[in-house]
Every structure is written in structure tokens, then in C-alpha cells.
Design a protein around this motif. Sequence first.
Motif, PDB file in Angstrom:
ATOM      1  N   LYS A  50      93.266 106.899  44.368  1.00  0.00           N
ATOM      2  CA  LYS A  50      92.832 108.242  44.769  1.00  0.00           C
ATOM      3  C   LYS A  50      91.418 108.247  45.355  1.00  0.00           C
ATOM      4  N   VAL A  51      90.569 107.393  44.791  1.00  0.00           N
ATOM      5  CA  VAL A  51      89.173 107.347  45.219  1.00  0.00           C
ATOM      6  C   VAL A  51      88.786 105.896  45.470  1.00  0.00           C
ATOM      7  N   GLN A  52      88.101 105.656  46.568  1.00  0.00           N
ATOM      8  CA  GLN A  52      87.588 104.322  46.856  1.00  0.00           C
ATOM      9  C   GLN A  52      86.065 104.326  46.692  1.00  0.00           C
ATOM     10  N   PHE A  53      85.571 103.523  45.776  1.00  0.00           N
ATOM     11  CA  PHE A  53      84.122 103.377  45.572  1.00  0.00           C
ATOM     12  C   PHE A  53      83.596 102.281  46.490  1.00  0.00           C
ATOM     13  N   ILE A  54      82.387 102.487  46.995  1.00  0.00           N
ATOM     14  CA  ILE A  54      81.718 101.512  47.861  1.00  0.00           C
ATOM     15  C   ILE A  54      80.254 101.430  47.440  1.00  0.00           C
ATOM     16  N   GLY A  55      79.795 100.239  47.135  1.00  0.00           N
ATOM     17  CA  GLY A  55      78.381 100.047  46.826  1.00  0.00           C
ATOM     18  C   GLY A  55      77.632  99.579  48.067  1.00  0.00           C
ATOM     19  N   ILE A  56      76.432 100.113  48.267  1.00  0.00           N
ATOM     20  CA  ILE A  56      75.616  99.727  49.417  1.00  0.00           C
ATOM     21  C   ILE A  56      74.251  99.275  48.911  1.00  0.00           C
ATOM     22  N   ASP A  57      73.940  97.997  49.115  1.00  0.00           N
ATOM     23  CA  ASP A  57      72.596  97.488  48.828  1.00  0.00           C
ATOM     24  C   ASP A  57      71.852  97.424  50.158  1.00  0.00           C
ATOM     25  N   ALA A  58      71.015  98.439  50.398  1.00  0.00           N
ATOM     26  CA  ALA A  58      70.259  98.523  51.652  1.00  0.00           C
ATOM     27  C   ALA A  58      68.762  98.624  51.394  1.00  0.00           C
ATOM     28  N   SER A  59      68.334  98.304  50.178  1.00  0.00           N
ATOM     29  CA  SER A  59      66.937  98.557  49.815  1.00  0.00           C
ATOM     30  C   SER A  59      66.264  97.372  49.144  1.00  0.00           C
ATOM     31  N   GLU A  60      66.751  96.156  49.400  1.00  0.00           N
ATOM     32  CA  GLU A  60      66.032  95.000  48.877  1.00  0.00           C
ATOM     33  C   GLU A  60      64.653  94.910  49.535  1.00  0.00           C
ATOM     34  N   ARG A  61      63.655  94.437  48.775  1.00  0.00           N
ATOM     35  CA  ARG A  61      62.277  94.553  49.237  1.00  0.00           C
ATOM     36  C   ARG A  61      61.621  93.221  49.610  1.00  0.00           C
ATOM     37  N   ALA A  62      62.419  92.210  49.831  1.00  0.00           N
ATOM     38  CA  ALA A  62      61.859  90.959  50.330  1.00  0.00           C
ATOM     39  C   ALA A  62      61.444  91.136  51.794  1.00  0.00           C
ATOM     40  N   GLN A  63      60.698  90.168  52.316  1.00  0.00           N
ATOM     41  CA  GLN A  63      60.151  90.299  53.661  1.00  0.00           C
ATOM     42  C   GLN A  63      61.203  90.121  54.746  1.00  0.00           C
ATOM     43  N   SER A  64      62.056  89.126  54.609  1.00  0.00           N
ATOM     44  CA  SER A  64      63.015  88.814  55.668  1.00  0.00           C
ATOM     45  C   SER A  64      64.432  89.150  55.231  1.00  0.00           C
ATOM     46  N   ALA A  65      65.320  89.267  56.221  1.00  0.00           N
ATOM     47  CA  ALA A  65      66.728  89.524  55.920  1.00  0.00           C
ATOM     48  C   ALA A  65      67.318  88.396  55.090  1.00  0.00           C
ATOM     49  N   ALA A  66      66.935  87.149  55.418  1.00  0.00           N
ATOM     50  CA  ALA A  66      67.449  85.998  54.670  1.00  0.00           C
ATOM     51  C   ALA A  66      66.995  86.053  53.213  1.00  0.00           C
ATOM     52  N   ASP A  67      65.741  86.421  52.976  1.00  0.00           N
ATOM     53  CA  ASP A  67      65.252  86.516  51.603  1.00  0.00           C
ATOM     54  C   ASP A  67      65.920  87.653  50.852  1.00  0.00           C
ATOM     55  N   LYS A  68      66.187  88.753  51.545  1.00  0.00           N
ATOM     56  CA  LYS A  68      66.889  89.871  50.909  1.00  0.00           C
ATOM     57  C   LYS A  68      68.293  89.442  50.484  1.00  0.00           C
ATOM     58  N   LEU A  69      68.984  88.739  51.394  1.00  0.00           N
ATOM     59  CA  LEU A  69      70.329  88.263  51.068  1.00  0.00           C
ATOM     60  C   LEU A  69      70.288  87.275  49.918  1.00  0.00           C
ATOM     61  N   ARG A  70      69.306  86.393  49.916  1.00  0.00           N
ATOM     62  CA  ARG A  70      69.180  85.421  48.829  1.00  0.00           C
ATOM     63  C   ARG A  70      68.960  86.134  47.491  1.00  0.00           C
ATOM     64  N   THR A  71      68.142  87.175  47.500  1.00  0.00           N
ATOM     65  CA  THR A  71      67.901  87.949  46.277  1.00  0.00           C
ATOM     66  C   THR A  71      69.195  88.546  45.757  1.00  0.00           C
ATOM     67  N   LEU A  72      69.975  89.122  46.649  1.00  0.00           N
ATOM     68  CA  LEU A  72      71.249  89.724  46.245  1.00  0.00           C
ATOM     69  C   LEU A  72      72.211  88.671  45.731  1.00  0.00           C
ATOM     70  N   GLU A  73      72.338  87.560  46.432  1.00  0.00           N
ATOM     71  CA  GLU A  73      73.284  86.520  46.019  1.00  0.00           C
ATOM     72  C   GLU A  73      72.886  85.917  44.672  1.00  0.00           C
ATOM     73  N   GLU A  74      71.606  85.739  44.432  1.00  0.00           N
ATOM     74  CA  GLU A  74      71.152  85.225  43.138  1.00  0.00           C
ATOM     75  C   GLU A  74      71.455  86.222  42.033  1.00  0.00           C
ATOM     76  N   PHE A  75      71.288  87.493  42.315  1.00  0.00           N
ATOM     77  CA  PHE A  75      71.611  88.518  41.324  1.00  0.00           C
ATOM     78  C   PHE A  75      73.100  88.495  40.989  1.00  0.00           C
ATOM     79  N   LEU A  76      73.937  88.429  42.007  1.00  0.00           N
ATOM     80  CA  LEU A  76      75.384  88.408  41.775  1.00  0.00           C
ATOM     81  C   LEU A  76      75.798  87.160  41.012  1.00  0.00           C
ATOM     82  N   ALA A  77      75.168  86.029  41.320  1.00  0.00           N
ATOM     83  CA  ALA A  77      75.509  84.778  40.643  1.00  0.00           C
ATOM     84  C   ALA A  77      75.048  84.773  39.193  1.00  0.00           C
ATOM     85  N   SER A  78      74.049  85.601  38.865  1.00  0.00           N
ATOM     86  CA  SER A  78      73.521  85.625  37.493  1.00  0.00           C
ATOM     87  C   SER A  78      74.522  86.189  36.493  1.00  0.00           C
TER      88      SER A  78
END
Length: 380
Positions: A80-108
Motif C-alpha cells: 500500500k505504501v512505498q517508503f524511500i530513504g534519501i541521504d542527501a546531507s552527508e557533510r564530508a568535503q567530496s562526493a567520494a568521501d560522502k559515499l564512503r561515509t555512508l557505505e561505512e555506516f551501512l557496513a557497521s
Amino acid sequence: MKIFLPLFVFWSLGVASANEVLEIGAAAPPIVVDRWFQGGPIGRFEPGKIYVVEFWATWCAPCVESIPHLNELQKRYEGKVQFIGIDASERAQSAADKLRTLEEFLASGRVTFEYPHAFDPTGRMVDLWGNAARQVGIPHAFIIDQQGRVAAITHPMIIDNILEAVVSGTWESSGAMAQHRQKRIDARERAERLDSLDARLDAAASAGDWSAALAIADEGIALTGKGSRYRLTHAGLLISHMGRIEEGYPLVEQLVQQSLDSPQALGSLLLLLVDPNVPVQRRNLELAAEIADRIEHHFESEKPDYVQYRFAFYPPVAEYYFRMGATLSAARLQRLAIEALPDRYRAQMEAGMLESLRKYAEPECKDGVCVIPPCESLLK
């Protein structure tokens, strides 16, 4: 000249100055992201289906705490409802560092997602959704109805009743959607008035016109209530700038009792309790000691995630220890605060924090000459 203002460093993202406001009832913006996790991609909102688009980030403790609740709701409304999470507010300097932060969090493994979530390092989603809706801070969730409209914007931990009404079809027909829209308009207009008030307060303080600043703080109290930050500003003006200690000090003692769950407010109140303008015999040192202990020990024992916010909570306690002559304790807490300082704040905060650490440091004496050691050695 600096005005006394309470210290608030928390989860705020700011608000864009886009001309058109994303109101309740408007068509939902598109989802424009770089990468999907746990499902997806979801390119458009299908007619007849309800969506919840929730904005979060790895550094935001309330965001992380809300994810298990959203997992439960996704199970409850499966199909009935589809949930979607959006991580658009990581605060690292570069896009690569932001992605790395997210991936490390998910892996934790701290949390798991049972719904699709996506990553945007560019700020496009924040502009299209949060800033357009004049939404301040995260987490927040947009409910998209069967017609692809923004039906509601709310905190994910209090979404349940609204979502049920949208699913059952009563959210709009009962008038609740229109009421929700008007409440958001009223809140936005109130926020604009407060922004104007803050600008006037800063101008009065810069001019050293403390009577005008006090009157403006009182306007803020009238607008926001007696539990607001303007009451703390009122007390700070009386004590730190106007010499009206007998009026301001009892107010500080009252505010302490109202702020026991807020380490930021307690830190500001702690410094007022031991303000140099307050005669020693008038200071409530017992209450000050209780506050210092609460900030240093209580919050982290109750919420271990608060360790990452030592950079915001500890400096007022370090300054308190210094004013009480406990320089070793002051230096110890200041070091911990600097160690916890996120990279995103270093440019604006680190120099001042290091200068305070040098002030707290014991001088090194040799051959009759005493010097304060350099900051680099103080951090070792």
C-alpha cells in the motif's frame, strides 16, 4: 560586540531562499539521486500508490533512531505504501568521501533498511524537497498521496496517524490536510518574524544598545513562550551586560530546572551561574557543580551516541572548570571536545577551541622561565 546567546549546534541544515514554496497539496518533486541501495531505482511516483520520502543522514542521531520505526511501518503497509530513504546531507568535503561515509555506516550494521534508500551528494534533493518546503533540519518525511501530491510533511517518529489517514482516504476529506497546510504556513510566517527579530537583536548588540536588545529579547519571549531561548538571552543580557544580577540570576536558576534534558542550554546556563560579573558569595556553586556533572556524565550514559557531540557540550564545562581553578579538568575536557570536532566544523571552530586549550594549559617552567606549550603538544 558579542551578545550572550545560547549555544545551539544541532542537526540544522538551514533553509534556502528559493522563491516558490513547496506547499501541501502541490505536485511532488522528482527523485534525482546518484545511487540506490536496498532496492530501486524508483524513477517516478505511480498513480494510485502512496509513498513516504524520508530525509536522513548518518551523522544525525534522531534520523538513525527513526529507521527501525520506518521499517515497521513498511511491513505494516506492504503493498500500500512505498517508503524511500534519501541521504542527501552527508557533510564530508567530496562526493567520494560522502559515499564512503555512508557505505561505512551501512557496513557497521548499526541499523538495517527494509525499504529502498538512495544517496545524493550534490544537494539537488535538499533543494528540490527540503529547502523548497522551507523545512529546517532532519529527519523529515514527505507523504505523497495517490495523486502524486505532497499530502503531509512531518517527523518520521510521529507519522503513524497521518499515514493511516492518507491510506484510509480520510486525510483530505476530513479537512485534516487543509489544517496541516495552514499550520505549516503559520509556522513559516512565525519563523520569518523570528529571523527578523534575531537580525534586530544582533544589530542592537553590535551597537552596544543593551536596553534595546533586552526589549527585543522580550518580544521573542512574547512570541515563542517562556521556555524559549529568548528567555535565556534575557537573563544573559541582565547578568553579562547590564549589571542587573539580582534580576537575572534567579531567572537562570529557574531555567536550569526547565532545561535538564538539554545539554546545550545547560552549558549556557552553567557559564551564567559562574559569570565573573556575579559576586562569588552570590553564585550557586552547588547547582553549577551539578550541571557540570550532568553534562559530562549523564547524557552519554543515557545516550551513548552523544559522545560524538562532545565538541558542542564539553567546552562550556571546560570553561566552568577553569573559572573554578580546576585547570587540569578544563584542559582534559577541552582536549576531548577538540578530538570529537567533526571535519565539517574544523574551519570555523578549531582555532578558537585551541586557543581556549592554551588558556587552560599549565605553563612549562625551566631555568626560571615559564611558557605555555604550543597547541600541537597540548593535544598529545
